[in-house]
Scaffold this motif. Structure first.
Motif, PDB file in Angstrom:
ATOM      1  N   ALA A  42       0.841  -1.205   0.000  1.00  0.00           N
ATOM      2  CA  ALA A  42       0.000   0.000   0.000  1.00  0.00           C
ATOM      3  C   ALA A  42       0.876   1.255   0.000  1.00  0.00           C
ATOM      4  CB  ALA A  42      -0.919  -0.008   1.217  1.00  0.00           C
ATOM      5  N   SER A 113       6.778 -15.716   0.815  1.00  0.00           N
ATOM      6  CA  SER A 113       5.437 -15.567   0.225  1.00  0.00           C
ATOM      7  C   SER A 113       5.464 -15.787  -1.276  1.00  0.00           C
ATOM      8  CB  SER A 113       4.870 -14.173   0.474  1.00  0.00           C
ATOM      9  OG  SER A 113       5.128 -13.735   1.751  1.00  0.00           O
ATOM     10  N   ARG A 118       1.978 -18.357  -5.391  1.00  0.00           N
ATOM     11  CA  ARG A 118       2.184 -16.928  -5.658  1.00  0.00           C
ATOM     12  C   ARG A 118       3.350 -16.664  -6.589  1.00  0.00           C
ATOM     13  NH1 ARG A 118       0.378 -17.611  -0.638  1.00  0.00           N
ATOM     14  NH2 ARG A 118      -1.673 -16.661  -0.289  1.00  0.00           N
ATOM     15  N   HIS A 206      -0.380  -7.370 -10.879  1.00  0.00           N
ATOM     16  CA  HIS A 206       0.177  -7.772  -9.585  1.00  0.00           C
ATOM     17  C   HIS A 206      -0.933  -7.774  -8.514  1.00  0.00           C
ATOM     18  CE1 HIS A 206       3.570  -8.249  -6.846  1.00  0.00           C
ATOM     19  NE2 HIS A 206       3.089  -7.299  -6.074  1.00  0.00           N
ATOM     20  N   SER A 216      -1.179 -14.151   2.088  1.00  0.00           N
ATOM     21  CA  SER A 216      -0.668 -15.343   2.779  1.00  0.00           C
ATOM     22  C   SER A 216      -0.598 -15.102   4.295  1.00  0.00           C
ATOM     23  CB  SER A 216       0.738 -15.654   2.277  1.00  0.00           C
ATOM     24  OG  SER A 216       1.611 -14.649   2.708  1.00  0.00           O
TER      25      SER A 216
HETATM   26  C1  HEM Z   1       4.789  -1.015  -7.807  1.00  0.00           C
HETATM   27  C2  HEM Z   1       5.310  -1.914  -7.044  1.00  0.00           C
HETATM   28  C3  HEM Z   1       4.490  -2.855  -6.209  1.00  0.00           C
HETATM   29  C4  HEM Z   1       3.240  -2.674  -5.684  1.00  0.00           C
HETATM   30  C5  HEM Z   1       2.331  -1.468  -5.812  1.00  0.00           C
HETATM   31  C6  HEM Z   1       2.933  -3.883  -4.941  1.00  0.00           C
HETATM   32  C7  HEM Z   1       1.748  -4.079  -4.255  1.00  0.00           C
HETATM   33  C8  HEM Z   1       1.486  -5.178  -3.466  1.00  0.00           C
HETATM   34  C9  HEM Z   1       0.373  -5.308  -2.548  1.00  0.00           C
HETATM   35  C10 HEM Z   1      -0.688  -4.226  -2.274  1.00  0.00           C
HETATM   36  C11 HEM Z   1       0.458  -6.525  -1.973  1.00  0.00           C
HETATM   37  C12 HEM Z   1      -0.453  -7.115  -0.870  1.00  0.00           C
HETATM   38  C13 HEM Z   1       0.001  -6.669   0.502  1.00  0.00           C
HETATM   39  C14 HEM Z   1       1.452  -6.977   0.808  1.00  0.00           C
HETATM   40  O1  HEM Z   1       1.828  -8.129   1.008  1.00  0.00           O
HETATM   41  O2  HEM Z   1       2.247  -5.985   0.810  1.00  0.00           O
HETATM   42  C15 HEM Z   1       1.605  -7.203  -2.543  1.00  0.00           C
HETATM   43  C16 HEM Z   1       1.989  -8.515  -2.264  1.00  0.00           C
HETATM   44  C17 HEM Z   1       3.064  -9.180  -2.853  1.00  0.00           C
HETATM   45  N1  HEM Z   1       4.055  -8.608  -3.632  1.00  0.00           N
HETATM   46 FE1  HEM Z   1       4.014  -6.722  -4.323  1.00  0.00          FE
HETATM   47  N2  HEM Z   1       3.977  -4.770  -5.044  1.00  0.00           N
HETATM   48  C18 HEM Z   1       4.963  -4.181  -5.803  1.00  0.00           C
HETATM   49  C19 HEM Z   1       6.213  -4.714  -6.112  1.00  0.00           C
HETATM   50  C20 HEM Z   1       6.626  -6.017  -5.799  1.00  0.00           C
HETATM   51  C21 HEM Z   1       7.947  -6.565  -6.028  1.00  0.00           C
HETATM   52  C22 HEM Z   1       9.133  -5.776  -6.588  1.00  0.00           C
HETATM   53  C23 HEM Z   1       7.914  -7.892  -5.628  1.00  0.00           C
HETATM   54  C24 HEM Z   1       9.014  -8.921  -5.677  1.00  0.00           C
HETATM   55  C25 HEM Z   1       9.957  -8.985  -6.549  1.00  0.00           C
HETATM   56  C26 HEM Z   1       6.579  -8.168  -5.128  1.00  0.00           C
HETATM   57  C27 HEM Z   1       6.131  -9.393  -4.670  1.00  0.00           C
HETATM   58  C28 HEM Z   1       4.950  -9.593  -3.961  1.00  0.00           C
HETATM   59  C29 HEM Z   1       4.507 -10.863  -3.403  1.00  0.00           C
HETATM   60  C30 HEM Z   1       5.196 -12.242  -3.554  1.00  0.00           C
HETATM   61  C31 HEM Z   1       3.320 -10.602  -2.705  1.00  0.00           C
HETATM   62  C32 HEM Z   1       2.433 -11.624  -1.938  1.00  0.00           C
HETATM   63  C33 HEM Z   1       2.592 -11.421  -0.456  1.00  0.00           C
HETATM   64  C34 HEM Z   1       1.671 -12.312   0.367  1.00  0.00           C
HETATM   65  O3  HEM Z   1       0.543 -12.597  -0.018  1.00  0.00           O
HETATM   66  O4  HEM Z   1       2.136 -12.699   1.435  1.00  0.00           O
HETATM   67  N3  HEM Z   1       5.833  -7.013  -5.223  1.00  0.00           N
HETATM   68  N4  HEM Z   1       2.224  -6.359  -3.437  1.00  0.00           N
END
Ligand code: HEM
Length: 366
Positions: A42, A113, A118, A206, A216
């Motif tokens: 967020a 995660s 995922r 995403h 998770s």
């Molecule tokens: C513009 C950039 C990004 C936005 C806006 C974004 C947004 C989000 C949001 C809102 C979630 C759900 C809440 C949380 O776990 O924080 C999430 C989960 C996740 N994000 Fe991102 N993310 C971004 C970049 C990335 C990057 C760079 C990676 C890894 C290389 C990544 C990997 C993941 C993973 C694996 C989850 C699942 C977490 C879970 O369910 O435990 N994200 N992301």
């Protein structure tokens, strides 16, 4: 019945908005043991929105041609009302986004995660990270300062080390043998249109992945038990969980405020923190300023090219490392997510962070 209620009832009867809001806010339950690290997504969304908004405002006065680019940025800083604020928010914001992206990636790595189901969430995130780096690189050239010109020269030079296609690739990136007007044109087009468009689509994908798979459960606490994901699609439900709204949104908002405070403290009290001297002189292709260094998040890559006896080995090692990171969910596939039950992972993770910091500091002082 007053007219407002009539309009709301009309829309509600046809689109069922209340149901959508309930399903995604008050009845959307998150794991009970969710922690503050989950708020970084967020935080990133908020930071990207600020970045898009300030970028659009800068576009009103910025002129993408070498004869006027530097003066147009000077004008934004000195004459346009609140221009200095928009420009500083945009330039500092890029750095804060990279910090938040790295923290988000490190936290999802620590809690594993990225594991099944995922993998696509991880892959899309990984592409977003690289796109963010590319946006920083293309944005760096736009002010057409000494720093812009020479940092872009050094960065595009690195592509020349690739065998067979290296020289052609450098010419393609620059639109000529040197950084010139054509480089500014293509970097500008990519920075303000091509890449933001791709980034928007990828962020959408995403978030779709996050919502479909379900958040998770954090792999901590006595109740946590690792479990194999079934072969069919399954949304991770948390029947005993906490509502996304209002409970979790309050936590999200608190961490967003913390990041904004940190961000604004730099904007108001140390606006030049990320700008060296050469950022305040117009580009001069005939004078190389001493000690041109890339931004802090590229220092590890810059130094890695110097450590190895030839640049091609350095590029190969970087490529192998990035490919390994992209494919991590397909390599590390066990169901166990508890960090302290995964000693090999934990050791590599800690060493990886130390190496990144160590090589970056070395790059800074070398
Ligand atoms: C513009 C950039 C990004 C936005 C806006 C974004 C947004 C989000 C949001 C809102 C979630 C759900 C809440 C949380 O776990 O924080 C999430 C989960 C996740 N994000 Fe991102 N993310 C971004 C970049 C990335 C990057 C760079 C990676 C890894 C290389 C990544 C990997 C993941 C993973 C694996 C989850 C699942 C977490 C879970 O369910 O435990 N994200 N992301």
């Amino acid at each position: 019945m007053n007219w407002k209620k009539q309009v709301i009832d009309f829309i509600e009867t046809r689109l069922g908005i209340r149901d959508i809001l309930e399903q995604n806010l008050t009845k959307y339950l998150l794991p009970r043991n969710i922690n503050a690290w989950y708020t970084l997504g967020a935080v990133l969304l908020t930071l990207f929105m600020i970045q898009f908004a300030t970028g659009i405002l800068l576009l009103i006065y910025y002129v993408p041609n070498p004869a006027e680019a530097f003066q147009s940025v000077e004008r934004i800083m000195n004459e346009v009302p609140f221009g200095w604020l928009m420009r500083t928010l945009h330039a500092v914001g890029a750095n804060i986004i990279i910090i938040a992206l790295l923290l988000h990636m490190l936290s999802v790595m620590f809690m594993a995660s990225y594991k099944r189901p995922r993998e696509l969430t991880w892959l899309s995130g990984f592409i977003i990270l690289n796109l963010a780096f590319a946006l920083c690189l293309t944005g760096y050239l736009l002010p057409w300062s000494q720093l812009s010109f020479w940092a872009t020269t050094v960065a595009t030079d690195a592509a020349g080390a690739i065998p067979l296609i290296g020289d052609d690739l450098v010419r393609f990136l620059r639109g000529g043998s040197m950084v010139n007007e054509a480089t500014l044109g293509r970097f500008f087009a990519l920075h303000v249109m091509g890449m933001p468009l791709m980034l928007g689509l990828l962020i959408g994908f995403h978030l779709f992945c996050v919502r479909r798979a379900g958040i998770s459960r954090a792999p901590f606490g006595p109740d946590y038990q690792p479990r194999e994901h079934p072969d069919h699609f399954e949304h991770e439900e948390h029947h005993d969980g906490i509502p996304f709204f209002p409970n979790y949104v309050i936590k999200d908002t608190a961490v967003i405020c913390f990041f904004l405070a940190f961000f604004l403290a730099i904007v108001f009290f140390a606006p030049n923190l990320f700008f060296p001297e050469s950022a305040f002189e117009p580009a001069d292709p005939f004078v190389t300023p001493p000690g041109i260094k890339p931004e802090w998040y590229f220092l590890w890559a810059y130094q890695a090219l110097k450590i190895f006896p030839s640049e091609i080995i350095g590029l190969g090692v970087q490529g192998a490392f990035m490919t390994f990171l992209a494919l991590l969910p397909f390599i590390d596939r066990g169901a166990e997510r508890r960090p302290f039950k995964r000693p090999l992972f934990l050791t590599c993770y800690a060493l990886g962070i130390l190496l990144f910091v160590g090589i970056s500091i070395w790059g800074h002082y070398s």
